[in-house]
Write an enzyme that holds these catalytic residues in place. Structure first.
Site, short mmCIF file in Angstrom:
data_model
loop_
_atom_site.label_atom_id
_atom_site.label_comp_id
_atom_site.label_asym_id
_atom_site.label_seq_id
_atom_site.Cartn_x
_atom_site.Cartn_y
_atom_site.Cartn_z
N CYS A 259 3.73 -0.60 -8.14
CA CYS A 259 4.38 -0.04 -6.95
C CYS A 259 5.05 1.28 -7.32
O CYS A 259 5.24 2.16 -6.49
CB CYS A 259 5.39 -1.02 -6.40
SG CYS A 259 6.54 -1.59 -7.65
N GLU B 181 10.50 -6.47 -0.84
CA GLU B 181 10.30 -5.31 -1.73
C GLU B 181 8.84 -4.89 -1.56
O GLU B 181 7.93 -5.66 -1.86
CB GLU B 181 10.61 -5.70 -3.17
CG GLU B 181 12.05 -6.12 -3.37
CD GLU B 181 13.03 -5.05 -2.96
OE1 GLU B 181 13.03 -3.97 -3.57
OE2 GLU B 181 13.80 -5.27 -2.01
P1 NAD Z 1 0.09 -8.35 -0.43
O1 NAD Z 1 1.06 -7.97 0.63
O2 NAD Z 1 -1.35 -8.36 -0.10
O3 NAD Z 1 0.42 -9.81 -0.97
C1 NAD Z 1 1.69 -10.14 -1.50
C2 NAD Z 1 1.91 -11.63 -1.37
O4 NAD Z 1 1.99 -11.94 0.02
C3 NAD Z 1 0.76 -12.47 -1.92
O5 NAD Z 1 1.29 -13.62 -2.55
C4 NAD Z 1 -0.01 -12.84 -0.67
O6 NAD Z 1 -0.74 -14.03 -0.80
C5 NAD Z 1 1.13 -13.01 0.32
N1 NAD Z 1 0.75 -12.94 1.73
C6 NAD Z 1 -0.26 -12.27 2.30
N2 NAD Z 1 -0.24 -12.45 3.64
C7 NAD Z 1 0.82 -13.25 3.92
C8 NAD Z 1 1.38 -13.77 5.11
N3 NAD Z 1 0.86 -13.53 6.31
N4 NAD Z 1 2.49 -14.52 5.02
C9 NAD Z 1 3.04 -14.78 3.83
N5 NAD Z 1 2.54 -14.33 2.67
C10 NAD Z 1 1.45 -13.57 2.71
O7 NAD Z 1 0.37 -7.40 -1.68
P2 NAD Z 1 -0.37 -7.41 -3.11
O8 NAD Z 1 -1.70 -6.76 -2.97
O9 NAD Z 1 -0.31 -8.76 -3.72
O10 NAD Z 1 0.59 -6.50 -3.97
C11 NAD Z 1 0.51 -5.11 -3.98
C12 NAD Z 1 1.63 -4.50 -3.15
O11 NAD Z 1 2.87 -4.95 -3.65
C13 NAD Z 1 1.66 -2.99 -3.21
O12 NAD Z 1 1.91 -2.49 -1.92
C14 NAD Z 1 2.83 -2.71 -4.14
O13 NAD Z 1 3.43 -1.45 -3.95
C15 NAD Z 1 3.76 -3.83 -3.79
N6 NAD Z 1 4.73 -4.09 -4.86
C16 NAD Z 1 6.03 -3.74 -4.64
C17 NAD Z 1 6.97 -3.94 -5.64
C18 NAD Z 1 8.41 -3.56 -5.44
O14 NAD Z 1 9.25 -3.99 -6.21
N7 NAD Z 1 8.75 -2.79 -4.42
C19 NAD Z 1 6.57 -4.50 -6.86
C20 NAD Z 1 5.24 -4.84 -7.04
C21 NAD Z 1 4.31 -4.65 -6.04
#
Ligand code: NAD
Length: 515
Positions: A320, A286
């Site tokens: 998001c 997501e």
């Molecule tokens: P992010 O992608 O930076 O991090 C998300 C998670 O992924 C964190 O736990 C992070 O530590 C982990 N991560 C980072 N690199 C990784 C890797 N290489 N392998 C595995 N895990 C890894 O996102 P964020 O800044 O935490 O969150 C914001 C984003 O989330 C925005 O783009 C927002 O739109 C999205 N979001 C989407 C929804 C939805 O339901 N569609 C809901 C909430 C947030």
């Protein structure tokens, strides 16, 4: 007896007693700041030498907690514990597993203000936003528990004479949950308890921005009676353990919510079958949004301005689902813009750990710098109509910012900023309103403000988003009422909080007996 599902009510912060209760919760949490937090592997607390600080975004010098960091050997150990736990957990009946969630919901309800107060510090959520986050977590527990009771009965299929057929669901095996920081408790909870109630042990790697709030879920599920090893808590540096978790041969699914960049990487890596891996991994991803509110020429213009502003600036625009584009019919463009600027003035920033403010700080230096850069880009691409101020002397504050007369193809109107910034653009008729609404890579949320029924009917099918709202803002979905998720580059559209969500973590099986 299990009562029908109803969502958790929100706290009324105009009530003096409720405000006093929340202030006491903030005081209690303040007295607990700065502690060390362990990993939890097979029910054992593991404190590592390697730790990272979680800080208050509105007060950089205030440490919320120090989280232990998992290394790859901890992941191996956690996976072994998860595999061991799976042997028993999968045999628990749907009722027995759901019962753990119902109990966890009751514990969370009892600790509601305390959990919300942790979020007001660690994620800098204004009180009402924190309260809604905790309520959503409770909803996930109550709702997924009930969904498992339904799915636990299997599905009706047909028999022919001399033949008996049954169709039922089994869990997949251990998997990995990787949530973001923005719904610091709700998404952590939903993405963890969903697979768990379906019978799958989980390794949960919280975001490095909000490990302390995530740890509260571990405490609550333990108190609710979740067996050891079913939830393993492995915070750490994503650069060190992210790929390792996803690539692990024993990972059966990755339940990810976060940015497109990370989601694409996970989707790609999980498709590779590793040596010794005897299954295909499932990926729920997501991801981001570039969410649009369109305003028709016969709309209620106050409602339009309120919907845009509340959706753009609630929780500093860090949802998001946040509105980051307003596409307005040319006949009413100036008036809607003027009303939106007036309403934006109410969104002052402060520290939700200290008082009930409309906005807190944005999450960290990296996000602050990114938003600041986009504000500069906005000034080049169009005209700054309101706000644009930034201050990171004590915390990461960005004022609510409105750009006008933007090019719908420009970066402000195409790229996810994830901060309190909204761009306005004009359209000549409803065709163009829809066309511009759909001209992004994303398809998460959107809203139409219109009193024209024919236009609403068209938008129902032609506005490309997973969650579409008529005559209201585009944030604030409720579990069990507005199942949530998007398609295109917004992700796999798993519809969190919907009746099909648990199927992502279940394998259907058919058994036929002849007689
Ligand atoms: P992010 O992608 O930076 O991090 C998300 C998670 O992924 C964190 O736990 C992070 O530590 C982990 N991560 C980072 N690199 C990784 C890797 N290489 N392998 C595995 N895990 C890894 O996102 P964020 O800044 O935490 O969150 C914001 C984003 O989330 C925005 O783009 C927002 O739109 C999205 N979001 C989407 C929804 C939805 O339901 N569609 C809901 C909430 C947030």
């Amino acid at each position: 007896m299990v009562l029908p599902y109803k969502h958790e009510p929100f706290t009324d912060f105009t009530d003096k007693q409720n405000r006093a209760d929340y202030e006491s919760a903030l005081k209690k949490v303040e007295s607990e700041l700065g502690q060390d937090y362990p990993l939890v592997i097979g029910g054992e607390k593991v404190y590592t030498d390697n730790k990272f600080d979680s800080i208050n975004p509105a007060n950089k010098s205030q440490v919320i907690g120090r989280s232990s960091m998992a290394a790859t050997e901890h992941i191996d150990k956690a996976m072994e514990e998860a595999k061991k736990a799976f042997k028993e957990w999968k045999k628990w009946t749907a009722e027995e597993r759901a019962e753990v969630l119902f109990k966890a919901a009751a514990i969370t309800r009892r600790r509601k203000h305390e959990i919300s107060a942790w979020m007001s510090y660690e994620a800098n959520k204004p009180w009402g936003q924190s309260d809604a986050d905790t309520a959503e977590a409770i909803d996930f527990m109550e709702y997924y528990g009930r969904q498992m009771l339904r799915l636990g009965q299997g599905r009706e299929i047909n028999d022919r004479p001399g033949e008996n057929n049954t169709f039922f669901y089994q869990p997949l095996g251990p998997g990995v949950t990787i949530p973001p920081w923005n719904f610091a408790f709700a998404i952590v909870t939903g993405t963890t308890v969903g697979p768990i109630v379906a019978g799958n042990p989980v390794l949960m790697k919280p975001s490095e921005n909000t490990p302390v709030v995530a740890y509260k879920l571990v405490e609550i599920l333990e108190e609710a009676g979740l067996p050891k090893g079913v939830l393993n808590f492995v915070p750490g540096d994503p650069a060190e353990i992210g790929d390792y978790l996803v690539d692990h041969k024993d990972t059966h699914f990755v339940n990810f919510t976060g940015s497109v960049q990370t989601g694409k990487r996970i989707y790609n890596r999980a498709s590779v079958v590793q040596e010794g891996q005897k299954h295909l991994k499932r990926v729920v991803a997501e991801m981001g949004g570039k969410d649009t509110i369109i305003v028709d020429n016969d709309a209620d213009l106050d409602l339009a301005a309120k919907s845009i502003v509340d959706s753009a600036f609630g929780f500093q625009g860090q949802k998001c689902s946040a509105c980051s584009r307003a596409i307005v019919h040319q006949d009413v463009y100036d008036e809607v813009l003027e009303k939106a600027i007036e309403k934006a003035k109410a969104y002052t920033t402060g520290n939700p750990g200290e008082e009930d403010v409309p906005m807190g700080a944005v999450v960290n230096q990296k996000q602050f710098d990114k938003i600041k850069e986009y504000i500069e880009i906005g000034k080049q691409e169009g005209e700054l109509a309101y706000g644009g101020e930034t201050d990171d002397s004590k915390g990461y504050h960005v004022s609510p910012t409105i750009f006008k007369d933007m090019d719908p193809e420009g970066r402000i109107m195409q790229e996810e900023i994830f901060g309190p910034v909204v761009g306005f653009a004009k359209a000549k008729d409803f065709d163009e309103l829809l066309e511009l609404a759909n001209n992004t890579d994303y398809a998460l949320t959107g809203a139409v403000i219109s009193n024209n029924r024919a236009h609403l009917n068209r938008a129902r099918y032609e506005f490309e988003v997973g969650n579409l709202y008529f005559n209201r803002g585009c944030t604030g979905s409720i579990v069990g009422y507005q199942p949530f998720g998007g398609f295109k580059m917004s992700g796999t559209d798993a519809k969190a909080g919907g009746p099909d969500y648990l199927l992502n973590f279940l394998a259907p099986k058919t058994v036929t007996e002849s007689w």
